[in-house]
Design a protein around this motif. Structure first.
Motif, PDB file in Angstrom:
ATOM      1  N   TYR A 191       0.866  -1.168   0.000  1.00 39.46           N
ATOM      2  CA  TYR A 191       0.000   0.000   0.000  1.00 39.46           C
ATOM      3  C   TYR A 191       0.910   1.227   0.000  1.00 39.46           C
ATOM      4  N   MET A 198      -1.698  -4.684   1.843  1.00 35.64           N
ATOM      5  CA  MET A 198      -3.056  -4.479   1.359  1.00 35.64           C
ATOM      6  C   MET A 198      -3.716  -5.811   1.024  1.00 35.64           C
ATOM      7  N   VAL A 200      -7.478  -7.331  -0.655  1.00 38.05           N
ATOM      8  CA  VAL A 200      -8.669  -6.921  -1.397  1.00 38.05           C
ATOM      9  C   VAL A 200      -9.664  -8.077  -1.435  1.00 38.05           C
ATOM     10  N   CYS A 202     -12.986  -9.071  -3.316  1.00 46.03           N
ATOM     11  CA  CYS A 202     -13.834  -8.701  -4.452  1.00 46.03           C
ATOM     12  C   CYS A 202     -15.129  -9.509  -4.387  1.00 46.03           C
ATOM     13  N   VAL A 226      -4.364  -3.533   5.697  1.00 44.16           N
ATOM     14  CA  VAL A 226      -5.446  -2.694   5.179  1.00 44.16           C
ATOM     15  C   VAL A 226      -6.338  -3.577   4.314  1.00 44.16           C
ATOM     16  N   PHE A 228      -9.565  -3.753   1.666  1.00 50.74           N
ATOM     17  CA  PHE A 228     -10.503  -3.090   0.770  1.00 50.74           C
ATOM     18  C   PHE A 228     -11.593  -4.093   0.396  1.00 50.74           C
ATOM     19  N   GLN A 229     -12.857  -3.734   0.616  1.00 47.14           N
ATOM     20  CA  GLN A 229     -13.968  -4.567   0.207  1.00 47.14           C
ATOM     21  C   GLN A 229     -14.628  -3.908  -0.995  1.00 47.14           C
ATOM     22  N   ILE A 230     -14.616  -4.622  -2.137  1.00 46.83           N
ATOM     23  CA  ILE A 230     -15.144  -4.090  -3.391  1.00 46.83           C
ATOM     24  C   ILE A 230     -16.326  -4.946  -3.825  1.00 46.83           C
ATOM     25  N   HIS A 250     -11.702  -0.365   4.337  1.00 44.93           N
ATOM     26  CA  HIS A 250     -12.321   0.563   3.387  1.00 44.93           C
ATOM     27  C   HIS A 250     -13.369  -0.210   2.590  1.00 44.93           C
ATOM     28  N   CYS A 251     -14.648   0.146   2.726  1.00 42.27           N
ATOM     29  CA  CYS A 251     -15.719  -0.459   1.934  1.00 42.27           C
ATOM     30  C   CYS A 251     -15.986   0.434   0.725  1.00 42.27           C
ATOM     31  N   LEU A 252     -15.549  -0.008  -0.433  1.00 43.40           N
ATOM     32  CA  LEU A 252     -15.678   0.805  -1.642  1.00 43.40           C
ATOM     33  C   LEU A 252     -17.003   0.574  -2.353  1.00 43.40           C
TER      34      LEU A 252
END
Length: 262
Positions: A191, A198, A200, A202, A226, A228-230, A250-252
């Protein structure tokens, strides 16, 4: 040598299904290396079938036996056919009874089955409901795996679970095609902040699978994880539990396909 390849999965809706997007990426890689690679979504949530370049979306409104029969007729056209197995993509509870029964009835055989998911409840600390669901999932997954010449999966944990059932299995990040090479793999890298790793996710965080303590065991190995939820989270309870994670989250949400590709 150029080969004719086919990937079969439940959905190939761009930007809406993690396994589907992964299959699309593998198809692009295969074609860039001179192979012919088609993709079929066998259970797309659409009103009628649609077709795009090298990709077919078969509507779940068509009876399953007809879709399986149509697939069976297509298989001889390819040198290698891989079923991309994600049980929760086929059934809300991850139980593959109908799919397995229809594939067996029509004697469909795959060169490869690649397991993106297996059963839940394997952890002794799992709740009793998850353990019961997992026993049922496991039974039907095992029957389905008999329809493949080779088995592959995405990680060493799933490989060990299958080996414990006397299956021969290997780990291939590229969906059962070890002769197709790329540096791309599961998203985990640097990151922007020093010392940060990071991760992720998906797609949806399924409430039946969701176990925050397992992710925390993983995150504990890193200095600054970290996540990220996409994609569509679909479950408010799951979203609330994200606060239990020992990571920056982070919920994107749902993003356009063009944004995801960048």
């Amino acid at each position: 040598m150029s080969r004719r390849l086919l990937l079969v999965t439940h959905s190939l809706a761009a930007g809406r299904d993690g396994v589907g997007d992964y299959c699309r990426a593998v198809g692009d890689i295969a074609r860039s290396q001179g192979h012919h690679c088609d993709l079929i979504a066998l259970q797309e949530d659409i009103s009628s079938d649609t077709v795009e370049a090298n990709i077919e979306h078969w509507s779940q409104n068509t009876p399953l036996w007809q879709r399986v029969n149509r697939l069976q007729q297509r298989l001889p056209m390819y040198d290698r056919v891989s079923l991309q197995l994600s049980p929760y993509g086929w059934n809300p509870k991850g139980i593959l009874r109908s799919l397995g029964a229809e594939l067996a009835a029509q004697k469909v055989q795959f060169h490869n089955i690649h397991a993106h998911e297996l059963w839940i409840g394997w952890n002794p600390a799992s709740e009793w409901k998850q353990r019961i669901t997992g026993v049922i999932q496991k039974y039907y997954i095992q029957k389905l795996l008999d329809r493949a010449q080779t088995l592959t999966t995405t990680n060493s944990l799933y490989a060990k679970m299958l080996e414990d059932l006397d299956h021969e299995v290997s780990v291939h990040p590229l969906l059962g095609f070890p002769d197709i090479h790329t540096a791309a793999g599961v998203a985990a890298g640097a990151y922007k902040k020093p010392g940060t790793t990071m991760f992720v996710v998906c797609g949806a965080l399924h409430p039946e699978w969701w176990e925050p303590e397992k992710l925390n065991l993983l995150f504990a190995q890193f200095e600054k994880p970290v996540l990220f939820q996409i994609g569509l989270a679909r479950n408010d309870g799951v979203l609330r539990q994200l606060g239990q994670l020992k990571a920056e989250v982070h919920c994107l949400g749902e993003l356009p396909a063009a944004v995801l590709s960048n």
